[in-house]
Design a protein around this motif. Structure first.
Motif, PDB file in Angstrom:
ATOM      1  N   ILE A  31       0.783  -1.138   0.068  1.00 54.02           N
ATOM      2  CA  ILE A  31       0.043  -0.220  -0.069  1.00 54.02           C
ATOM      3  C   ILE A  31       0.772   1.237  -0.081  1.00 54.02           C
ATOM      4  O   ILE A  31       2.022   1.314   0.792  1.00 54.02           O
ATOM      5  CB  ILE A  31      -0.954   0.065   1.099  1.00 54.02           C
ATOM      6  CG1 ILE A  31      -1.902   1.311   1.075  1.00 54.02           C
ATOM      7  CG2 ILE A  31      -0.339   0.055   2.599  1.00 54.02           C
ATOM      8  CD1 ILE A  31      -2.959   1.185   2.218  1.00 54.02           C
ATOM      9  N   ALA A  32       0.658   1.930  -0.792  1.00 50.07           N
ATOM     10  CA  ALA A  32       1.373   3.347  -0.707  1.00 50.07           C
ATOM     11  C   ALA A  32       0.439   4.425  -0.541  1.00 50.07           C
ATOM     12  O   ALA A  32       0.171   4.736   0.542  1.00 50.07           O
ATOM     13  CB  ALA A  32       1.937   3.595  -2.597  1.00 50.07           C
ATOM     14  N   GLY A  33      -0.208   5.251  -1.482  1.00 50.08           N
ATOM     15  CA  GLY A  33      -1.195   6.399  -0.976  1.00 50.08           C
ATOM     16  C   GLY A  33      -2.378   5.626  -0.808  1.00 50.08           C
ATOM     17  O   GLY A  33      -3.061   6.167   0.171  1.00 50.08           O
ATOM     18  N   GLY A 113       4.363   6.224  -8.248  1.00 49.27           N
ATOM     19  CA  GLY A 113       4.508   4.603  -8.033  1.00 49.27           C
ATOM     20  C   GLY A 113       3.376   4.009  -7.905  1.00 49.27           C
ATOM     21  O   GLY A 113       3.472   2.956  -8.475  1.00 49.27           O
ATOM     22  N   GLY A 114       2.395   4.350  -6.991  1.00 51.75           N
ATOM     23  CA  GLY A 114       1.460   3.633  -6.915  1.00 51.75           C
ATOM     24  C   GLY A 114       0.150   3.655  -8.269  1.00 51.75           C
ATOM     25  O   GLY A 114      -0.088   2.687  -8.610  1.00 51.75           O
ATOM     26  N   ALA A 115       0.442   4.803  -8.685  1.00 49.39           N
ATOM     27  CA  ALA A 115      -0.493   4.866  -9.892  1.00 49.39           C
ATOM     28  C   ALA A 115       0.217   4.141 -11.058  1.00 49.39           C
ATOM     29  O   ALA A 115      -0.586   3.375 -11.925  1.00 49.39           O
ATOM     30  CB  ALA A 115      -0.453   6.421 -10.515  1.00 49.39           C
ATOM     31  N   ILE A 116       1.561   4.261 -11.317  1.00 45.95           N
ATOM     32  CA  ILE A 116       2.212   3.268 -12.252  1.00 45.95           C
ATOM     33  C   ILE A 116       1.747   1.887 -12.077  1.00 45.95           C
ATOM     34  O   ILE A 116       1.579   1.004 -13.053  1.00 45.95           O
ATOM     35  CB  ILE A 116       3.879   3.560 -12.222  1.00 45.95           C
ATOM     36  CG1 ILE A 116       4.037   5.077 -12.835  1.00 45.95           C
ATOM     37  CG2 ILE A 116       4.392   2.569 -13.307  1.00 45.95           C
ATOM     38  CD1 ILE A 116       3.534   5.574 -14.429  1.00 45.95           C
ATOM     39  N   ALA A 117       2.298   1.463 -11.041  1.00 42.53           N
ATOM     40  CA  ALA A 117       1.968  -0.044 -10.733  1.00 42.53           C
ATOM     41  C   ALA A 117       0.594  -0.534 -10.654  1.00 42.53           C
ATOM     42  O   ALA A 117       0.348  -1.624 -10.944  1.00 42.53           O
ATOM     43  CB  ALA A 117       2.555  -0.435  -9.057  1.00 42.53           C
ATOM     44  N   GLU A 165       7.938  -7.474  -5.585  1.00 41.27           N
ATOM     45  CA  GLU A 165       8.855  -6.652  -6.303  1.00 41.27           C
ATOM     46  C   GLU A 165       8.107  -5.414  -6.292  1.00 41.27           C
ATOM     47  O   GLU A 165       6.909  -5.313  -6.119  1.00 41.27           O
ATOM     48  CB  GLU A 165       9.141  -6.953  -7.766  1.00 41.27           C
ATOM     49  CG  GLU A 165      10.195  -5.887  -8.481  1.00 41.27           C
ATOM     50  CD  GLU A 165      10.291  -6.461  -9.802  1.00 41.27           C
ATOM     51  OE1 GLU A 165      11.434  -6.379 -10.250  1.00 41.27           O
ATOM     52  OE2 GLU A 165       9.409  -7.086 -10.459  1.00 41.27           O
ATOM     53  N   ILE A 166       8.816  -3.967  -6.042  1.00 38.32           N
ATOM     54  CA  ILE A 166       7.991  -2.798  -5.741  1.00 38.32           C
ATOM     55  C   ILE A 166       8.683  -1.508  -6.841  1.00 38.32           C
ATOM     56  O   ILE A 166       9.856  -1.966  -7.399  1.00 38.32           O
ATOM     57  CB  ILE A 166       8.204  -2.288  -4.503  1.00 38.32           C
ATOM     58  CG1 ILE A 166       9.476  -1.942  -4.023  1.00 38.32           C
ATOM     59  CG2 ILE A 166       7.392  -3.054  -3.163  1.00 38.32           C
ATOM     60  CD1 ILE A 166       9.873  -1.048  -2.566  1.00 38.32           C
ATOM     61  N   VAL A 167       7.745  -0.880  -7.370  1.00 37.81           N
ATOM     62  CA  VAL A 167       8.244   0.339  -7.989  1.00 37.81           C
ATOM     63  C   VAL A 167       9.257   1.250  -7.139  1.00 37.81           C
ATOM     64  O   VAL A 167       8.729   1.702  -6.120  1.00 37.81           O
ATOM     65  CB  VAL A 167       7.247   0.971  -8.613  1.00 37.81           C
ATOM     66  CG1 VAL A 167       7.827   2.338  -9.608  1.00 37.81           C
ATOM     67  CG2 VAL A 167       6.622   0.069  -9.683  1.00 37.81           C
TER      68      VAL A 167
END
Length: 290
Positions: A31-33, A113-117, A165-167
């Motif tokens: 979880i990012a944003g 990063g959340g939007a891209i992932a 894996e994460i961005v």
């Protein structure tokens, strides 16, 4: 509704985060944003035993301007990207895409990063990454790697990322010369995801011929797409002799959008053609005045 019970983890570094993901396996989710994940959890459309929060690792933030590119840490919020003067000067298309993302509350919490992932085919940042040939930097317990945006988006809400894996960042090339940029999208209401949209970057030579161009489309397929055949055909042509309407029609002709309650496939294709034409006109006007 409320989310199902889960265990919360807040690692201090990116390395700790991917180590946790590897240990916890399929029952864990990053979880990012949280602007996409939290509503899904609240409606119980998704259930995970563990959430790994990426807000603490400082190496996931920051904006670095390099000689030929700009690197943006995955943890930067949409608001910080949109408000950055460095981004506005070096990657105008990214800066101009930001106000189209949801509402200001979403932009204050959501991360690039959340939007891209998350890889929503109707979202703005994925299409900008694809249009500008960005490089997606990632980290897993096996180490770091870089994935071209053209290889990153593999399907609806799916990417080339492995489960552990994460961005970590996105690197956007900087264009030089007589350049113009524009993004256009059609939504039912302000803040909604786009039914159809286009992102365009174009560069003119000294004789006002098309020296370089990129046409990205979103909301019209399972992933953001590039109209590469049209781009190739435009190279070397005088900008003044190009019909924006014809470009819009050509860029969307081979697409097969889905039909849903918001519109038929044909309707989406027609709207997409108009968005391409509008974006092209704006981008050419900017490049011509440079």
């Amino acid at each position: 509704m409320k989310p199902a019970a889960f265990e919360y983890h807040a690692p201090s570094t990116a390395t700790e985060a991917v180590t946790l993901l590897a240990e916890l396996g399929e029952e864990a989710k990053v979880i990012a944003g949280g602007q996409s994940l939290v509503p899904m959890l609240a409606l119980r459309l998704a259930v995970f035993d563990h959430l790994v929060d990426l807000r603490k690792p400082s190496e996931l933030r920051g904006i670095e301007v390099r000689a030929e590119s700009v690197r943006i840490g995955a943890g930067n919020t949409h608001a910080s990207v949109g408000g950055s003067e460095q981004v506005r000067r070096a990657v105008p298309l990214l800066s101009r895409a930001t106000p189209h993302i949801g509402h200001f509350q979403i932009r204050n919490r959501g991360t690039i990063g959340g939007a891209i992932a998350h890889a929503d085919a109707a979202a703005e940042y994925p299409v900008v990454a694809l249009t500008l040939d960005a490089a997606i930097e990632t980290l897993s317990p096996r180490g770091a790697r870089t994935i071209a945006a053209s290889d990153f988006f593999t399907g609806m809400w799916s990417t080339d990322l492995e489960a552990d894996e994460i961005v970590t960042g996105i690197e956007f090339p900087v264009w030089h010369g007589r350049c113009g940029y524009a993004i256009e999208e059609f939504t039912r209401r302000s803040g909604d995801f786009a039914m159809a949209g286009a992102a365009i970057a174009v560069r003119l030579d000294a004789d006002s011929r098309i020296d370089r161009c990129a046409i990205g489309l979103f909301g019209l397929a399972a992933t953001p797409v590039r109209a590469r055949a049209v781009e190739k055909d435009l190279l070397g042509r005088p900008a003044a002799e190009i019909s924006a309407r014809e470009i819009g029609t050509a860029a969307t002709a081979s697409l097969e959008p889905s039909s849903d309650v918001h519109g038929s496939a044909e309707y989406r294709r027609r709207v997409g053609a108009v968005m391409v034409a509008r974006a092209w006109q704006r981008a050419i006007a900017e490049a011509s005045n440079d």
